[in-house]
Design a protein around this motif. Structure first.
Motif, PDB file in Angstrom:
ATOM      1  N   TRP A 150      -6.344  -2.460  -0.067  1.00 48.28           N
ATOM      2  CA  TRP A 150      -6.554  -3.524  -1.316  1.00 48.28           C
ATOM      3  C   TRP A 150      -7.732  -4.588  -1.295  1.00 48.28           C
ATOM      4  O   TRP A 150      -7.870  -5.604  -1.957  1.00 48.28           O
ATOM      5  CB  TRP A 150      -5.312  -4.371  -1.313  1.00 48.28           C
ATOM      6  CG  TRP A 150      -4.030  -3.744  -1.659  1.00 48.28           C
ATOM      7  CD1 TRP A 150      -2.997  -3.265  -0.645  1.00 48.28           C
ATOM      8  CD2 TRP A 150      -3.639  -3.221  -2.920  1.00 48.28           C
ATOM      9  NE1 TRP A 150      -2.310  -2.628  -1.560  1.00 48.28           N
ATOM     10  CE2 TRP A 150      -2.241  -2.628  -2.715  1.00 48.28           C
ATOM     11  CE3 TRP A 150      -3.927  -3.285  -4.267  1.00 48.28           C
ATOM     12  CZ2 TRP A 150      -1.726  -2.008  -3.480  1.00 48.28           C
ATOM     13  CZ3 TRP A 150      -3.452  -2.701  -5.198  1.00 48.28           C
ATOM     14  CH2 TRP A 150      -2.060  -2.256  -4.789  1.00 48.28           C
TER      15      TRP A 150
ATOM     16  N   VAL B 163       0.676   0.794  -9.645  1.00 49.68           N
ATOM     17  CA  VAL B 163      -0.958   1.338  -9.614  1.00 49.68           C
ATOM     18  C   VAL B 163      -0.910   2.658  -9.108  1.00 49.68           C
ATOM     19  O   VAL B 163      -0.660   3.073  -7.965  1.00 49.68           O
ATOM     20  CB  VAL B 163      -1.800   0.247  -8.617  1.00 49.68           C
ATOM     21  CG1 VAL B 163      -3.211   0.916  -8.809  1.00 49.68           C
ATOM     22  CG2 VAL B 163      -1.682  -1.048  -8.989  1.00 49.68           C
TER      23      VAL B 163
ATOM     24  N   HIS C  49       1.042   0.606  -4.729  1.00 47.80           N
ATOM     25  CA  HIS C  49       0.544   1.767  -5.058  1.00 47.80           C
ATOM     26  C   HIS C  49       1.091   3.045  -4.438  1.00 47.80           C
ATOM     27  O   HIS C  49       1.617   3.003  -3.390  1.00 47.80           O
ATOM     28  CB  HIS C  49      -0.958   1.355  -4.339  1.00 47.80           C
ATOM     29  CG  HIS C  49      -1.823   2.826  -4.274  1.00 47.80           C
ATOM     30  ND1 HIS C  49      -2.125   3.451  -3.172  1.00 47.80           N
ATOM     31  CD2 HIS C  49      -2.416   3.431  -5.454  1.00 47.80           C
ATOM     32  CE1 HIS C  49      -3.016   4.509  -3.581  1.00 47.80           C
ATOM     33  NE2 HIS C  49      -2.967   4.480  -4.880  1.00 47.80           N
TER      34      HIS C  49
ATOM     35  N   HIS D 133       0.959  -1.142  -0.001  1.00 51.19           N
ATOM     36  CA  HIS D 133      -0.184   0.119  -0.021  1.00 51.19           C
ATOM     37  C   HIS D 133       0.735   1.415  -0.047  1.00 51.19           C
ATOM     38  O   HIS D 133       2.069   1.060   0.031  1.00 51.19           O
ATOM     39  CB  HIS D 133      -0.884  -0.088   1.287  1.00 51.19           C
ATOM     40  CG  HIS D 133      -0.319  -0.008   2.497  1.00 51.19           C
ATOM     41  ND1 HIS D 133       0.274   1.447   3.153  1.00 51.19           N
ATOM     42  CD2 HIS D 133       0.021  -0.881   3.449  1.00 51.19           C
ATOM     43  CE1 HIS D 133       0.622   1.128   4.243  1.00 51.19           C
ATOM     44  NE2 HIS D 133       0.833  -0.426   4.554  1.00 51.19           N
TER      45      HIS D 133
ATOM     46  N   VAL E 126      -7.694  -2.945 -11.660  1.00 47.96           N
ATOM     47  CA  VAL E 126      -6.567  -3.158 -10.867  1.00 47.96           C
ATOM     48  C   VAL E 126      -6.130  -4.842 -11.175  1.00 47.96           C
ATOM     49  O   VAL E 126      -4.972  -5.258 -11.140  1.00 47.96           O
ATOM     50  CB  VAL E 126      -6.518  -2.826  -9.520  1.00 47.96           C
ATOM     51  CG1 VAL E 126      -5.401  -2.634  -8.665  1.00 47.96           C
ATOM     52  CG2 VAL E 126      -6.751  -1.148  -9.646  1.00 47.96           C
TER      53      VAL E 126
ATOM     54  N   ALA F 284       1.420   4.740  -8.990  1.00 47.15           N
ATOM     55  CA  ALA F 284       2.627   4.725  -8.225  1.00 47.15           C
ATOM     56  C   ALA F 284       3.771   5.258  -8.588  1.00 47.15           C
ATOM     57  O   ALA F 284       4.125   5.546  -9.957  1.00 47.15           O
ATOM     58  CB  ALA F 284       3.038   3.334  -7.796  1.00 47.15           C
TER      59      ALA F 284
END
Length: 251
Positions: free
Chosen positions: A42, A111, A89, A33, A239, A113
């Motif tokens: 998530w 993601v 992420h 995360h 995702v 990121a």
């Protein structure tokens, strides 16, 4: 004695079932995360991955430094039964860039990121493009941790979530030590590992044009989704699909 025997048999069956799942799914997915969140961010993606019989581990980052967060991620990688597809992420992208320098990691998925280069910090990378709207709302604790006040979480972090879900975000928010954004990565795993990148086109926390530039630099297989910064909550299918694509090609 009969009760003990039944308990032993049930435990043995559960162990065999778990081993069968791992045999069917040679890859494990480790989810990392970002800042202002925790592993529960998530949750909607986890359910979709588990439906495919993939082993999934969500890391709980301390958010105290890049070194500490990488260590937490490496512990998760070590726990994984198979080769790893490592997913990050936001700030988690910086973490997987460093932690992905591990022989078990076969692919990286970013993601919305950060994907810094070797010797680069997240702060340096973020400042290379115009600041996104959400950065103006950051607040700092007396001991140097950054967090987003509840109105900013709803307005900038997750504007495409239902209001009830927006109200829950402050409850699980993970403040991050501000100095962590100055920590420089020592390895850029994307230079050796195949990468995927999911751009959030409505992102108010990372400039979407920076996301596209990072995806291009790391030669990622890139997709875009009309989502806020938290696409894993607002668009979990998109995702999960890009993660499954990475899993499929990493076999």
């Amino acid at each position: 004695m009969k009760a003990c025997a039944r308990l032993f048999s049930a435990s043995l069956l559960a162990l065999c079932a778990a081993q069968a799942v791992h045999a069917q799914s040679p890859h494990s997915v480790v989810l990392v995360h970002g800042a202002f969140a925790d592993g529960s961010s998530w949750e909607r993606v986890i359910a979709k991955l588990q439906a495919k019989n993939d082993e999934v581990i969500a890391v709980q980052l301390p958010l105290t430094s890049l070194r500490d967060d990488v260590a937490a991620t490496q512990r998760a990688i070590a726990r994984a039964h198979g080769d790893v597809v490592l997913v990050g992420h936001s700030w988690g992208g910086t973490v997987i860039t460093e932690a992905g320098d591990n022989a078990k990691v076969k692919a990286l998925v970013y993601v919305a990121a950060f994907a810094p280069d070797k010797g680069q910090s997240t702060g340096e990378l973020a400042s290379s493009y115009p600041a996104p709207p959400g950065s103006a709302a950051l607040a700092t604790t007396s001991d140097g941790f950054l967090y987003l006040p509840a109105p900013a979480l709803a307005r900038d972090f997750a504007p495409d979530l239902p209001s009830a879900q927006q109200r829950r975000l402050p409850v699980t928010q993970g403040p991050i030590r501000a100095a962590a954004f100055s920590d420089k990565v020592t390895h850029a795993a994307w230079a050796q590992k195949p990468s995927w990148y999911l751009v959030s086109t409505q992102d108010r926390m990372i400039n979407p044009d920076l996301e596209r530039a990072m995806a291009k630099k790391i030669h990622a297989q890139t997709r875009e989704v009309a989502a806020s910064h938290v696409s894993m909550l607002s668009q979990p299918d998109s995702v999960a699909n890009i993660i499954l694509a990475a899993v499929g090609q990493a076999k």
